[in-house]
Design an enzyme around this catalytic site. Sequence first.
Site, PDB file in Angstrom:
ATOM      1  N   GLU A  25     -69.133 -55.917   6.976  1.00  0.00           N
ATOM      2  CA  GLU A  25     -69.278 -55.327   8.377  1.00  0.00           C
ATOM      3  C   GLU A  25     -68.480 -54.240   8.775  1.00  0.00           C
ATOM      4  OE1 GLU A  25     -66.987 -57.105  11.506  1.00  0.00           O
ATOM      5  OE2 GLU A  25     -66.317 -58.492  10.294  1.00  0.00           O
ATOM      6  N   VAL A 107     -69.967 -59.893  12.905  1.00  0.00           N
ATOM      7  CA  VAL A 107     -70.810 -60.462  11.792  1.00  0.00           C
ATOM      8  C   VAL A 107     -72.343 -60.926  12.262  1.00  0.00           C
ATOM      9  CG1 VAL A 107     -70.715 -62.998  10.974  1.00  0.00           C
ATOM     10  CG2 VAL A 107     -68.590 -61.712  11.286  1.00  0.00           C
ATOM     11  N   ASP A 139     -67.205 -69.191  26.507  1.00  0.00           N
ATOM     12  CA  ASP A 139     -67.212 -68.127  25.379  1.00  0.00           C
ATOM     13  C   ASP A 139     -67.375 -68.594  23.912  1.00  0.00           C
ATOM     14  OD1 ASP A 139     -66.629 -65.928  23.858  1.00  0.00           O
ATOM     15  OD2 ASP A 139     -64.973 -65.240  25.019  1.00  0.00           O
ATOM     16  N   ALA A 142     -71.525 -64.802  19.502  1.00  0.00           N
ATOM     17  CA  ALA A 142     -73.028 -64.912  18.978  1.00  0.00           C
ATOM     18  C   ALA A 142     -72.918 -65.142  17.350  1.00  0.00           C
ATOM     19  CB  ALA A 142     -73.531 -63.865  19.292  1.00  0.00           C
ATOM     20  N   ASP A 143     -71.767 -65.061  16.808  1.00  0.00           N
ATOM     21  CA  ASP A 143     -71.859 -65.031  15.223  1.00  0.00           C
ATOM     22  C   ASP A 143     -72.182 -66.664  14.812  1.00  0.00           C
ATOM     23  OD1 ASP A 143     -70.496 -62.639  15.123  1.00  0.00           O
ATOM     24  OD2 ASP A 143     -68.457 -63.564  14.589  1.00  0.00           O
ATOM     25  N   LYS A 160     -59.463 -67.626  12.812  1.00  0.00           N
ATOM     26  CA  LYS A 160     -58.271 -67.737  13.265  1.00  0.00           C
ATOM     27  C   LYS A 160     -57.931 -68.985  14.339  1.00  0.00           C
ATOM     28  CE  LYS A 160     -57.120 -62.991  12.306  1.00  0.00           C
ATOM     29  NZ  LYS A 160     -58.043 -62.056  12.434  1.00  0.00           N
TER      30      LYS A 160
HETATM   31  N1  PSU Z   1     -62.293 -62.189  13.694  1.00  0.00           N
HETATM   32  C1  PSU Z   1     -61.505 -61.622  12.864  1.00  0.00           C
HETATM   33  N2  PSU Z   1     -61.769 -60.436  12.684  1.00  0.00           N
HETATM   34  C2  PSU Z   1     -62.622 -59.411  13.238  1.00  0.00           C
HETATM   35  C3  PSU Z   1     -63.477 -60.323  14.021  1.00  0.00           C
HETATM   36  C4  PSU Z   1     -63.344 -61.536  14.170  1.00  0.00           C
HETATM   37  O1  PSU Z   1     -60.533 -62.467  12.502  1.00  0.00           O
HETATM   38  O2  PSU Z   1     -62.591 -58.546  13.112  1.00  0.00           O
HETATM   39  C5  PSU Z   1     -64.903 -59.522  14.709  1.00  0.00           C
HETATM   40  C6  PSU Z   1     -66.072 -59.837  13.653  1.00  0.00           C
HETATM   41  O3  PSU Z   1     -66.696 -58.525  13.715  1.00  0.00           O
HETATM   42  C7  PSU Z   1     -66.803 -60.651  14.553  1.00  0.00           C
HETATM   43  C8  PSU Z   1     -66.364 -60.468  16.153  1.00  0.00           C
HETATM   44  O4  PSU Z   1     -67.971 -60.770  14.193  1.00  0.00           O
HETATM   45  O5  PSU Z   1     -64.851 -60.082  16.049  1.00  0.00           O
HETATM   46  C9  PSU Z   1     -66.544 -61.608  16.801  1.00  0.00           C
HETATM   47  O6  PSU Z   1     -66.424 -61.005  18.091  1.00  0.00           O
HETATM   48  P1  PSU Z   1     -66.858 -62.084  19.536  1.00  0.00           P
HETATM   49  O7  PSU Z   1     -65.995 -63.075  19.421  1.00  0.00           O
HETATM   50  O8  PSU Z   1     -66.901 -61.544  20.589  1.00  0.00           O
HETATM   51  O9  PSU Z   1     -68.572 -62.743  19.183  1.00  0.00           O
HETATM   52 MN    MN Z   2     -67.297 -63.942  23.350  1.00  0.00          MN
END
Ligand code: PSU
Ligand code: MN
Length: 305
Positions: A25, A107, A139, A142-143, A160
């Site tokens: 990614e 992701v 919240d 979308a992953d 995490k």
């Molecule tokens: N978690 C991490 N490192 C990252 C991300 C998540 O430890 O870089 C990034 C990845 O690209 C993941 C995105 O797909 O954040 C998720 O964002 P959101 O929670 O807004 O969907």
């Molecule tokens: Mn979000």
Amino acid sequence: MEKLLQISQEVREALEKGQAVVALESTIITHGMEYPTNVQTALGVEEEIRNKGAIPATIIVTKGILRVGLTQEEIEEIGKNKHQYQKCSRRDLAQIIAQKGYGSTTVAATMMIANMAGIKVFVTGGIGGVHRGAEHTFDISADLVELGQTPVAVVCAGAKSILDIPKTLEYLETQGVPVVGYKTKHFPNFFTPDSGLLCSTFVNSSQEASELIKAQFDILKLKNGILFCVPVPQDQAADGQIVQQAIDKALKEMDEQNVNGALVTPFLLKRVNEITDGMSSKSNVALIRNNARVGAEIAIQLCQK
Ligand code: PSU
Ligand code: MN
């Protein structure tokens, strides 16, 4: 489609010959790490994959074109000019294409594009998940939904604890996603090897991992993904207590500053890095490289007839 999806010659040839390819990614490069750590890590991960005998395919959107497979120079450019890139998840892809814009893929978006290109294995650090307080904010990354609908095997180090891990695992169960511990039964906590929760199953080798992938995608022909969880190697793990304190502080700041939407994850990642003074970043880099080695081995096994 031909024009919209641009696969590098190296990746295209590898796919045609049935050789192992591993997707990577790009949001991690633009929104997950600072320059130059982002570039060093991205190049290091590609090197690990090549050393194992597979071909890396970093995915990004430039001028509205979906790119699969980048040169070292391109990765360097992207890392340097990271602020030019919009973080792109599934909902953002149409917009970035229509506007011929620059987007780094999360992701979710990386899974979509990997799937279009015919790549089955994708390595990352940590996935997005259900955020703490999601019962109020709704919240949920979308992953998780993407894992429920796109047949790609994602290799990560768990999630995490900026996230609500129990809810994240519940959500993955609802989406029908196997959560597979790699040589462990425990769901890893990204910086540390054990979150205290269990995976849905486990494998003890890349060969077993490839059997599971084949059962899901080829035999059952299921459309949802698989999550492989590789614990950070013990000697590279961060001090769990220090990381947890940093996460708690970052979460508090996030509330105070009313950070929401797509900004939440980048904000938390950045603050945890800053608060731990780069300590978390060090194990971050080590665990991603470790994931890359495992992912490459799985991709290679998958190519064996
Ligand atoms: N978690 C991490 N490192 C990252 C991300 C998540 O430890 O870089 C990034 C990845 O690209 C993941 C995105 O797909 O954040 C998720 O964002 P959101 O929670 O807004 O969907
Ligand atoms: Mn979000």
